[in-house]
Design an enzyme around this catalytic site. Structure first.
Site, PDB file in Angstrom:
ATOM      1  CD  GLU A 441      -2.793   0.468  -0.383  1.00  0.00           C
ATOM      2  OE1 GLU A 441      -3.124  -0.651  -0.787  1.00  0.00           O
ATOM      3  OE2 GLU A 441      -2.861   1.498  -1.087  1.00  0.00           O
TER       4      GLU A 441
HETATM    5  C1  LIG Z   1       1.717  -9.510   0.086  1.00  0.00           C
HETATM    6  C2  LIG Z   1       1.583  -8.385  -0.867  1.00  0.00           C
HETATM    7  C3  LIG Z   1       0.314  -7.946  -1.256  1.00  0.00           C
HETATM    8  C4  LIG Z   1       0.188  -6.906  -2.168  1.00  0.00           C
HETATM    9  N1  LIG Z   1      -1.073  -6.532  -2.609  1.00  0.00           N
HETATM   10  C5  LIG Z   1      -1.188  -5.674  -3.651  1.00  0.00           C
HETATM   11  C6  LIG Z   1      -2.459  -5.425  -4.294  1.00  0.00           C
HETATM   12  O1  LIG Z   1      -3.495  -5.928  -3.861  1.00  0.00           O
HETATM   13  N2  LIG Z   1      -2.482  -4.623  -5.379  1.00  0.00           N
HETATM   14  C7  LIG Z   1      -1.362  -4.037  -5.895  1.00  0.00           C
HETATM   15  O2  LIG Z   1      -1.462  -3.343  -6.891  1.00  0.00           O
HETATM   16  N3  LIG Z   1      -0.148  -4.236  -5.300  1.00  0.00           N
HETATM   17  C8  LIG Z   1      -0.033  -5.026  -4.210  1.00  0.00           C
HETATM   18  N4  LIG Z   1       1.204  -5.258  -3.627  1.00  0.00           N
HETATM   19  C9  LIG Z   1       2.355  -4.504  -4.107  1.00  0.00           C
HETATM   20  C10 LIG Z   1       2.835  -3.454  -3.107  1.00  0.00           C
HETATM   21  O3  LIG Z   1       1.927  -2.395  -3.015  1.00  0.00           O
HETATM   22  C11 LIG Z   1       4.248  -3.032  -3.501  1.00  0.00           C
HETATM   23  O4  LIG Z   1       5.095  -4.106  -3.145  1.00  0.00           O
HETATM   24  C12 LIG Z   1       4.719  -1.775  -2.822  1.00  0.00           C
HETATM   25  O5  LIG Z   1       3.957  -0.675  -3.232  1.00  0.00           O
HETATM   26  C13 LIG Z   1       6.210  -1.478  -3.095  1.00  0.00           C
HETATM   27  O6  LIG Z   1       6.560  -1.652  -4.424  1.00  0.00           O
HETATM   28  P1  LIG Z   1       7.808  -2.617  -4.785  1.00  0.00           P
HETATM   29  O7  LIG Z   1       7.657  -3.852  -4.009  1.00  0.00           O
HETATM   30  O8  LIG Z   1       7.889  -2.751  -6.251  1.00  0.00           O
HETATM   31  O9  LIG Z   1       9.055  -1.854  -4.247  1.00  0.00           O
HETATM   32  P2  LIG Z   1       9.969  -0.781  -5.048  1.00  0.00           P
HETATM   33  O10 LIG Z   1       9.082   0.264  -5.614  1.00  0.00           O
HETATM   34  O11 LIG Z   1      10.883  -1.491  -5.947  1.00  0.00           O
HETATM   35  O12 LIG Z   1      10.796  -0.143  -3.846  1.00  0.00           O
HETATM   36  C14 LIG Z   1      11.967  -0.757  -3.303  1.00  0.00           C
HETATM   37  C15 LIG Z   1      12.512   0.136  -2.188  1.00  0.00           C
HETATM   38  O13 LIG Z   1      12.862   1.415  -2.720  1.00  0.00           O
HETATM   39  C16 LIG Z   1      12.150   2.452  -2.063  1.00  0.00           C
HETATM   40  N5  LIG Z   1      11.774   3.472  -3.054  1.00  0.00           N
HETATM   41  C17 LIG Z   1      11.255   3.292  -4.283  1.00  0.00           C
HETATM   42  N6  LIG Z   1      11.032   4.473  -4.881  1.00  0.00           N
HETATM   43  C18 LIG Z   1      11.422   5.429  -4.022  1.00  0.00           C
HETATM   44  C19 LIG Z   1      11.432   6.864  -4.036  1.00  0.00           C
HETATM   45  N7  LIG Z   1      10.957   7.542  -5.070  1.00  0.00           N
HETATM   46  N8  LIG Z   1      11.905   7.499  -2.952  1.00  0.00           N
HETATM   47  C20 LIG Z   1      12.342   6.837  -1.871  1.00  0.00           C
HETATM   48  N9  LIG Z   1      12.360   5.493  -1.798  1.00  0.00           N
HETATM   49  C21 LIG Z   1      11.905   4.794  -2.850  1.00  0.00           C
HETATM   50  C22 LIG Z   1      10.915   1.783  -1.450  1.00  0.00           C
HETATM   51  O14 LIG Z   1      10.450   2.488  -0.307  1.00  0.00           O
HETATM   52  C23 LIG Z   1      11.476   0.412  -1.081  1.00  0.00           C
HETATM   53  O15 LIG Z   1      12.116   0.464   0.147  1.00  0.00           O
HETATM   54  C24 LIG Z   1       1.339  -6.272  -2.680  1.00  0.00           C
HETATM   55  C25 LIG Z   1       2.607  -6.696  -2.266  1.00  0.00           C
HETATM   56  C26 LIG Z   1       2.735  -7.732  -1.395  1.00  0.00           C
HETATM   57  C27 LIG Z   1       4.120  -8.193  -1.005  1.00  0.00           C
END
Ligand SMILES: Cc1cc2nc3c(=O)[nH]c(=O)nc-3n(C[C@H](O)[C@H](O)[C@H](O)COP(=O)(O)OP(=O)(O)OC[C@H]3O[C@@H](n4cnc5c(N)ncnc54)[C@H](O)[C@@H]3O)c2cc1C
Length: 598
Positions: A441
């Site tokens: 989220e």
């Molecule tokens: C169990 C589970 C359920 C989920 N359910 C849903 C769902 O129902 N629908 C849906 O659409 N998604 C869902 N997600 C996805 C979830 O919302 C994302 O995992 C989350 O938003 C983070 O994206 P990412 O994992 O790609 O991390 P990334 O975006 O790759 O980020 C990696 C790291 O870099 C940091 N970072 C990235 N960009 C920046 C920035 N601009 N400034 C500072 N720091 C930054 C982040 O904080 C993080 O620490 C789910 C994920 C999981 C694991």
């Protein structure tokens, strides 16, 4: 063993005594008929479901997990029956729009219901949570025709909603999505692409799944300005709401993950599925924010619910666990040792958890109240105040509650000693289930960036001033309570610290944009502590007015737990202030290559 009893007295305290909900509701036509009897019936009914239906299938749901066999997703034993209970009791439409068969209950009440669900079974509760978010989005952005067709079955639990944003290459940065939407010429669109980690993407709880999907039109501008929103059902829906053909939404796999094992996290392939656009072309991300803002508060409450059940279970354990003697000599001389709560350090952990849980509960209801005021109040000024507070507080509600919720589960686990590490007692499950709330989220780092960048820097601290003024007005109203003096003095110091730090960061960020991201997480934590100080001051002021005539001990306990927050937790702002003041250079000085291990 783990235990859970819904904290009804505490919930009624927050709602009726701290925020005087009946007064708030009677000031708005949409909520004026709601009385305390209705509220109590809802809280008691919710407690029964949480304690008797959801809690008993929590451990087993974690152990059994979700299954994916022959392309079909099956939820753990008992989940379908629990879903039916919520559906048949009308619980899935509790906060829904009455024009479309919802019950129209205010958010400051429904947050408490959600807390009970998350506390009793977080893995299960993600299904109703996503469903509620989907209905809120449709209610705000869909046409009347779509609302008429889709909201009643979603409120009834006959169908269920999801949120489909993330793709392999597009997590935080949704501008990178590649799912495509091609117009078919008949007003519908062909959706093609693959979504990752979709909560409740497929399962056996309801007859149809209504996906809300972000995708790009062929001529869309690049980045987040070119995203549109589509409603894509698993089975097509005929005009009489009977189900038509399978709509080519295929579950590719489910994730094997650390916690929330009863929640299906799916890869969803949209293989030429038919979709209906919701809202305007290229404005989909804005519409999706309606759902995301709801989910952010809801996920905050996941942290609170797990913190609460972890606390209750740890205290049940602590009552029986005898180790060593009390510092001043045996408290329990007839037994071989004293209960562990005689030890100051065990009390420190228990009071930390409790002080945060109780403040989180008040804060969730406070944010719910702002949402209600911004949505329903007829007075433009009050609506605007609610809007501003909602915007400011949503990232704090998501990040601060989930961070403190996770800490709570770890601190509660620590109280068990080695038993907390073993599955039999349930404590380790709460740690695992709470961890994800800090990540999904929008990670908590991104929430902090939203607070510092969009809610503070971009309006030159205007919302912060609105907040500090509200707190000062409240503190002035406590002038007749001598015992509130310590709260008033300390909070005034904290408000000044927050204001001065806000100005310092804004000035630094004018010169160097990296200062926003460098300050953000520590700033959010400091803001969270000050906000919780405000919540505690509101609770303690009510308790101070009532404690003399109370024989139950309820208000005296409130004052003592509040005192722990004031004396032993709130001073954490001092360190956070120094961390923020250290600035961006310390973080940016080290060359990027020096981070990597070669
Ligand atoms: C169990 C589970 C359920 C989920 N359910 C849903 C769902 O129902 N629908 C849906 O659409 N998604 C869902 N997600 C996805 C979830 O919302 C994302 O995992 C989350 O938003 C983070 O994206 P990412 O994992 O790609 O991390 P990334 O975006 O790759 O980020 C990696 C790291 O870099 C940091 N970072 C990235 N960009 C920046 C920035 N601009 N400034 C500072 N720091 C930054 C982040 O904080 C993080 O620490 C789910 C994920 C999981 C694991």
């Amino acid at each position: 063993m783990a235990m859970y009893k819904a904290p009804l007295r505490d919930m009624q305290f927050v709602l009726n005594e701290v925020f005087e909900a009946e007064k708030v509701w009677s000031s708005m036509p949409a909520t004026e008929g709601i009385d305390l009897d209705t509220v109590n019936a809802i809280l008691e009914g919710g407690a029964k479901i949480a304690e008797n239906e959801l809690f008993p299938i929590n451990l087993s749901g974690d152990a059994e997990g979700v299954k994916f066999e022959n392309g079909k997703v099956t939820t753990p034993t008992g989940f379908k029956e629990a879903w039916n209970t919520l559906a048949e009791g009308g619980w899935l439409g509790l906060g829904g729009n009455p024009e479309y068969d919802g019950m129209g209950m205010p958010k400051m009440l429904t947050v408490l219901f959600e807390e009970m669900l998350y506390a009793s079974n977080a893995g299960f509760t993600l299904y109703p949570s996503l469903n509620t978010g989907a209905t809120i989005l449709l209610d705000a952005h869909a046409s009347d025709e779509i609302k008429q067709q889709f909201l009643p079955p979603l409120y009834a639990g006959q169908w269920i909603g999801t949120m489909c944003l993330t793709e392999t290459q597009a997590g935080t940065d949704l501008g990178l999505i590649s799912t495509k939407a091609e117009p078919k010429g008949d007003g519908t669109y062909t959706i093609t692409g693959s979504k990752l980690w979709i909560t409740g993407g497929d399962h056996d709880l309801a007859e149809n799944i209504i996906h809300l999907v972000l995708a790009k039109l062929p001529d869309a501008p690049a980045g987040s300005r070119g995203i549109s929103l589509f409603l894509v059902p698993k089975f097509k829906v005929n005009s009489d709401n009977s189900l038509g053909d399978f709509n080519n939404v295929n579950c590719g796999s489910i994730e094997h993950k650390m916690g929330i094992k009863g929640s299906a996290t799916c890869v969803l392939n949209f293989d030429g599925a038919e979709g209906i656009m919701i809202g305007e072309p290229n404005r989909g991300l804005m519409a999706m924010f309606t759902m995301m803002n709801y989910e952010r508060l809801s996920i905050g409450i996941q942290g609170l619910g797990l913190g609460e059940v972890a606390y209750q279970s740890a205290m049940d354990f602590a009552k029986e666990r005898l180790q060593s003697r009390a510092p001043g000599g045996a408290k329990n001389p007839e037994k071989p040792a004293d209960p562990i709560l005689v030890h100051p350090d065990v009390r420190r952990m228990a009071l930390n958890v409790r002080a945060f849980n109780e403040a989180s509960r008040a804060f969730a209801s406070y944010v719910g109240m702002q949402l209600d005021l911004s949505k329903f109040h007829e007075d433009e000024t009050i609506r605007k105040h609610g809007d501003n507070m909602m915007a400011l507080m949503t990232p704090i509600a998501k990040a601060f509650i989930t961070d403190r919720g996770f800490d709570a589960t770890v601190e509660a686990q620590q109280i068990y000693g080695g038993n907390g590490y073993c599955t039999e007692w349930g404590a380790e499950q709460y740690v695992r289930d709470a961890r994800i709330a800090q990540i999904y989220e929008g990670t908590n780092g991104i929430q902090a960036l939203d607070l510092m960048g969009r809610k503070v820097f971009s309006n030159r601290g205007e919302f912060v001033k609105i907040f500090t003024q509200e707190v000062r007005e409240f503190l002035a109203s406590c002038a007749d309570l001598p015992n509130m003096q310590a709260w008033t003095t300390t909070l005034e110091t904290e408000l000044k610290r927050l204001e001065s730090l806000t100005e310092t960061v804004i000035a630094a960020a004018d010169k160097n944009p990296a200062e926003i991201g460098a300050a953000s997480v520590d700033y959010l934590n400091l803001f969270g502590l000050v906000t919780y100080g405000y919540m505690w001051a509101r609770m303690v002021s009510v308790a101070e007015r009532k404690v003399a005539s109370d024989t139950s001990g309820f208000y005296a306990t409130k004052i003592k737990v509040g005192n722990h927050f004031l004396k032993r937790i709130l001073p954490r702002t001092l360190a956070l202030e120094q961390q923020v003041l250290a600035g961006a250079d310390v973080l940016m000085d080290l060359e990027e290559e020096a981070f990597y291990v070669n």
